[in-house]
Write a protein that holds these residues in place. Sequence first.
Motif, PDB file in Angstrom:
ATOM      1  N   ASP A  42       0.854  -1.161   0.019  1.00 47.02           N
ATOM      2  CA  ASP A  42      -0.169   0.074   0.062  1.00 47.02           C
ATOM      3  C   ASP A  42       0.852   1.429  -0.027  1.00 47.02           C
ATOM      4  O   ASP A  42       2.044   1.233  -0.029  1.00 47.02           O
ATOM      5  CB  ASP A  42      -1.109  -0.087   1.218  1.00 47.02           C
ATOM      6  CG  ASP A  42      -0.297   0.184   2.614  1.00 47.02           C
ATOM      7  OD1 ASP A  42       1.112  -0.256   2.495  1.00 47.02           O
ATOM      8  OD2 ASP A  42      -1.026   0.227   3.643  1.00 47.02           O
ATOM      9  N   THR A  43       0.281   2.323  -0.153  1.00 44.29           N
ATOM     10  CA  THR A  43       1.095   3.721  -0.091  1.00 44.29           C
ATOM     11  C   THR A  43       0.134   4.838   0.602  1.00 44.29           C
ATOM     12  O   THR A  43      -0.905   4.588   1.104  1.00 44.29           O
ATOM     13  CB  THR A  43       1.144   3.712  -1.630  1.00 44.29           C
ATOM     14  OG1 THR A  43       2.121   4.864  -1.587  1.00 44.29           O
ATOM     15  CG2 THR A  43      -0.083   4.259  -2.469  1.00 44.29           C
ATOM     16  N   ASP A  44       0.948   5.912   0.768  1.00 43.89           N
ATOM     17  CA  ASP A  44       0.334   6.877   1.212  1.00 43.89           C
ATOM     18  C   ASP A  44      -0.474   7.846   0.314  1.00 43.89           C
ATOM     19  O   ASP A  44      -0.669   7.654  -0.892  1.00 43.89           O
ATOM     20  CB  ASP A  44       1.343   7.956   2.130  1.00 43.89           C
ATOM     21  CG  ASP A  44       2.214   8.494   1.191  1.00 43.89           C
ATOM     22  OD1 ASP A  44       2.268   8.396  -0.229  1.00 43.89           O
ATOM     23  OD2 ASP A  44       3.232   8.963   1.405  1.00 43.89           O
ATOM     24  N   ASP A  45      -1.068   8.954   1.014  1.00 41.82           N
ATOM     25  CA  ASP A  45      -1.920   9.579   0.086  1.00 41.82           C
ATOM     26  C   ASP A  45      -1.412  10.400  -1.023  1.00 41.82           C
ATOM     27  O   ASP A  45      -2.019  10.387  -2.127  1.00 41.82           O
ATOM     28  CB  ASP A  45      -2.886  10.766   0.738  1.00 41.82           C
ATOM     29  CG  ASP A  45      -3.909  10.070   1.889  1.00 41.82           C
ATOM     30  OD1 ASP A  45      -4.187   9.157   1.415  1.00 41.82           O
ATOM     31  OD2 ASP A  45      -4.101  10.849   2.905  1.00 41.82           O
ATOM     32  N   ASP A  46      -0.304  11.037  -0.716  1.00 37.85           N
ATOM     33  CA  ASP A  46       0.515  11.827  -1.824  1.00 37.85           C
ATOM     34  C   ASP A  46       1.014  10.903  -3.013  1.00 37.85           C
ATOM     35  O   ASP A  46       0.856  11.200  -4.073  1.00 37.85           O
ATOM     36  CB  ASP A  46       1.602  12.605  -1.224  1.00 37.85           C
ATOM     37  CG  ASP A  46       0.988  13.820  -0.520  1.00 37.85           C
ATOM     38  OD1 ASP A  46      -0.127  14.213  -0.615  1.00 37.85           O
ATOM     39  OD2 ASP A  46       1.946  14.326   0.282  1.00 37.85           O
ATOM     40  N   ASP A  47       1.414   9.886  -2.549  1.00 37.07           N
ATOM     41  CA  ASP A  47       2.117   8.664  -3.517  1.00 37.07           C
ATOM     42  C   ASP A  47       0.977   8.017  -4.452  1.00 37.07           C
ATOM     43  O   ASP A  47       1.139   7.935  -5.482  1.00 37.07           O
ATOM     44  CB  ASP A  47       2.797   7.799  -2.987  1.00 37.07           C
ATOM     45  CG  ASP A  47       3.750   6.743  -3.963  1.00 37.07           C
ATOM     46  OD1 ASP A  47       4.250   7.373  -4.857  1.00 37.07           O
ATOM     47  OD2 ASP A  47       3.501   5.581  -3.970  1.00 37.07           O
ATOM     48  N   HIS A  48      -0.107   7.947  -3.676  1.00 39.69           N
ATOM     49  CA  HIS A  48      -1.463   7.503  -4.504  1.00 39.69           C
ATOM     50  C   HIS A  48      -1.887   8.319  -5.391  1.00 39.69           C
ATOM     51  O   HIS A  48      -2.075   7.887  -6.500  1.00 39.69           O
ATOM     52  CB  HIS A  48      -2.597   7.219  -3.291  1.00 39.69           C
ATOM     53  CG  HIS A  48      -3.527   6.307  -3.931  1.00 39.69           C
ATOM     54  ND1 HIS A  48      -3.670   5.168  -4.678  1.00 39.69           N
ATOM     55  CD2 HIS A  48      -4.902   6.892  -4.131  1.00 39.69           C
ATOM     56  CE1 HIS A  48      -4.939   4.924  -5.102  1.00 39.69           C
ATOM     57  NE2 HIS A  48      -5.433   5.853  -4.933  1.00 39.69           N
ATOM     58  N   ILE A  49      -2.056   9.770  -5.176  1.00 40.11           N
ATOM     59  CA  ILE A  49      -2.079  10.604  -6.365  1.00 40.11           C
ATOM     60  C   ILE A  49      -1.298  10.434  -7.607  1.00 40.11           C
ATOM     61  O   ILE A  49      -1.628  10.561  -8.765  1.00 40.11           O
ATOM     62  CB  ILE A  49      -2.469  11.960  -5.512  1.00 40.11           C
ATOM     63  CG1 ILE A  49      -3.531  12.012  -4.823  1.00 40.11           C
ATOM     64  CG2 ILE A  49      -2.510  12.922  -6.573  1.00 40.11           C
ATOM     65  CD1 ILE A  49      -4.071  13.286  -3.775  1.00 40.11           C
ATOM     66  N   ARG A  50       0.084  10.495  -6.916  1.00 43.06           N
ATOM     67  CA  ARG A  50       0.852  10.512  -8.074  1.00 43.06           C
ATOM     68  C   ARG A  50       0.721   9.277  -8.913  1.00 43.06           C
ATOM     69  O   ARG A  50       0.910   9.188 -10.124  1.00 43.06           O
ATOM     70  CB  ARG A  50       2.390  10.321  -7.519  1.00 43.06           C
ATOM     71  CG  ARG A  50       3.731  10.326  -8.486  1.00 43.06           C
ATOM     72  CD  ARG A  50       4.977  10.443  -7.782  1.00 43.06           C
ATOM     73  NE  ARG A  50       5.928  10.552  -8.863  1.00 43.06           N
ATOM     74  CZ  ARG A  50       6.291   9.634  -9.744  1.00 43.06           C
ATOM     75  NH1 ARG A  50       5.511   8.460 -10.002  1.00 43.06           N
ATOM     76  NH2 ARG A  50       7.316   9.863 -10.649  1.00 43.06           N
ATOM     77  N   ASP A  51       0.628   8.056  -8.217  1.00 44.35           N
ATOM     78  CA  ASP A  51       0.181   6.771  -9.151  1.00 44.35           C
ATOM     79  C   ASP A  51      -0.973   6.946 -10.088  1.00 44.35           C
ATOM     80  O   ASP A  51      -0.900   6.551 -11.110  1.00 44.35           O
ATOM     81  CB  ASP A  51       0.167   5.843  -8.026  1.00 44.35           C
ATOM     82  CG  ASP A  51       1.310   5.042  -7.361  1.00 44.35           C
ATOM     83  OD1 ASP A  51       2.319   5.715  -7.743  1.00 44.35           O
ATOM     84  OD2 ASP A  51       1.188   4.527  -6.223  1.00 44.35           O
TER      85      ASP A  51
END
Length: 143
Positions: A42-51
């Motif tokens: 899983d990932t954090d919010d900022d990295d998820h948006i980048r993804d």
Amino acid sequence: MPECRTDPSGSAKYCINSGKSEGNIMQIDYPYHINSNGKTADTDDDDHIRDLIEQVLFTSPGERVNRPAFGTGLLQQVFAPNSDELAIAVQFMVQSSLQQWLGDLIQVEGVDVENLDSTLQVTVQYVVRRNQQRMISQFAREV
């Protein structure tokens, strides 16, 4: 109570929280892989948006089932002849696709697309709507 939705790519669920930490929703990292514990990473919010931005950029329209318009077709532009007009058209296409698919999560401020030899490099400047944080992300793909 947080408002939960499925992200535009259909790969994960996200919740918009009004500053409260009520329940955490797992945001699957992209590309999909297994973490050191043998579970889905899983990932954090900022990295998820980048993804999510990366998925919109490098997915061709028609590639996603039940979402024929999802993506930009950016990789197809690599083989088009370089010109100032094409660069402006590609930047507009990328910016409008990001606004269409991720407009509820980000506000796109600028897009720069460069074709360097066999590498396509995209720089996106955006503001995360959840916290008004300004971000700059670079993406590259070999073709």
